[in-house]
Write an enzyme that holds these catalytic residues in place. Sequence first.
Site, PDB file in Angstrom:
ATOM      1  N   ARG A   1       0.870  -1.170   0.000  1.00  0.00           N
ATOM      2  CA  ARG A   1       0.000   0.000   0.000  1.00  0.00           C
ATOM      3  C   ARG A   1       0.910   1.224   0.000  1.00  0.00           C
ATOM      4  NH1 ARG A   1      -2.708   3.042   4.950  1.00  0.00           N
ATOM      5  NH2 ARG A   1      -3.974   4.451   3.740  1.00  0.00           N
TER       6      ARG A   1
ATOM      7  N   HIS B   1      -7.991   6.924   0.603  1.00  0.00           N
ATOM      8  CA  HIS B   1      -8.828   5.724   0.816  1.00  0.00           C
ATOM      9  C   HIS B   1      -9.341   5.175  -0.521  1.00  0.00           C
ATOM     10  CE1 HIS B   1     -10.068   7.662   4.913  1.00  0.00           C
ATOM     11  NE2 HIS B   1      -9.099   6.787   5.133  1.00  0.00           N
TER      12      HIS B   1
ATOM     13  N   GLU C   1      -9.159  -3.636   1.718  1.00  0.00           N
ATOM     14  CA  GLU C   1      -8.119  -3.029   0.884  1.00  0.00           C
ATOM     15  C   GLU C   1      -7.016  -4.034   0.567  1.00  0.00           C
ATOM     16  OE1 GLU C   1      -8.656  -0.096   3.978  1.00  0.00           O
ATOM     17  OE2 GLU C   1      -7.783   1.388   2.646  1.00  0.00           O
TER      18      GLU C   1
END
Length: 399
Positions: free
Chosen positions: A91, A180, A384
């Site tokens: 990420r 996000h 995610e």
Amino acid sequence: MKVLVINCGSSSLKYQLFDMNAESVLAKGLVERIGIDGSQIKHTKTGMEAVVKATPIPDHKVGIQLVLDALMDKGHGVLSSLDELSAVGHRVVHAGEKFSTSVKLDPQVMAALRECIPLAPLHNPANIMGIEAVTEVLPSVPQVAVFDTAFHQTMPEHAYIYGLPYGYYEKYKVRRYGFHGTSHYYVSRRAAEILDKPVERLKIVTCHLGNGSSITAVQGGRSIDTSMGFTPLAGVLMGTRCGDIDPALVAFIAQTEKLDIKDLDALLNKKSGLLGVSGLSSDLRDIEEAAAKGEPRSKLALAVLTYGIRKYIGAYAAAMGGIDALVFTAGVGENSILVRSMVCEGLEFLGVSIDQEKNKVRGKEADIGTSGSRVRVLVVPTNEELVIARDTKRLVAAD
Ligand code: ADP
């Protein structure tokens, strides 16, 4: 195919190992207090109790090595050899305007990520450290970066340009980016699947409400506007972040309270939001508990929070010319029956009507709208890590 997903912070590192054939999580864990006294790794093999090992972890490289040791451990490990690991997905918070999709990491991409450091001075350096640590420990394993900002790169100019001198955009890339993105992407796709309609035909407002919160207008599967901005400070009230305020207040508070830029940054990011308004806590559970006992400032904090969210939903319904689905996700969105109920109150004019019984759900996918609700109201737990694992698999397999 096994994919390791890493979310690296400045002093912590979260990981999940996926078996991508079944899209199942084999193990996950958290390395905490990297470079600080009291560091430890907490590792959980799916179906087993967590194992905690306290040990000095001076840097991210040692942290990654500990993760690999845990994954290979005879007792609580899940890999017999590191050769089983096909790829690592990271990420990464900020890609500026450079990437609108996930990318395979190579020296050019790394250079681009370094160029984005001024846009995310707290996050990108930590993400880069995680990538470099993996490169050192696993030099031959391909790595992929999945960006928080990427999904929002489809916003039209009129949604991302601020009312500032245009030269600031040209010189410093000052604009709305949004965050996000991976979560908004996942829950909007999942919502379309649940509704059994093509995402291309839907107008969805996704509410990612956690410690950090953002709301996104997803039209035809693309983000067309989002509440966070140049930084994750903008938008709705958050745990400790103020969200939208009059920008002139910054100078006013600086002068009256004699604060410098560092103090102001701490004030707006760490001492505001639910914590600032309630004077009690940044954690919504504490606020709900105090409000239930009639504590006035906690009641006020809840009202400010839910009124702000409702206004964004109305604004995005206007931006898209209507809405088909409203989605709640993340810690607050998935778990707070009260916040969902307060947000939806008064939205009947838009076609939003929730069933108070169906709304009594926490952490599970659910359609909480009444049968007559024109807008489907969904709770969709975000994932995610799964998006990162899928993108990683896709990009590595494409080679
Ligand atoms: P982050 O943005 O740090 O990922 P999360 O998505 O985990 O945050 O959300 C954390 C928030 O979710 C906290 O404010 C917490 O109080 C809230 N939350 C978690 N569980 C519940 C619950 N059962 N009821 C109300 N709020 C909850």
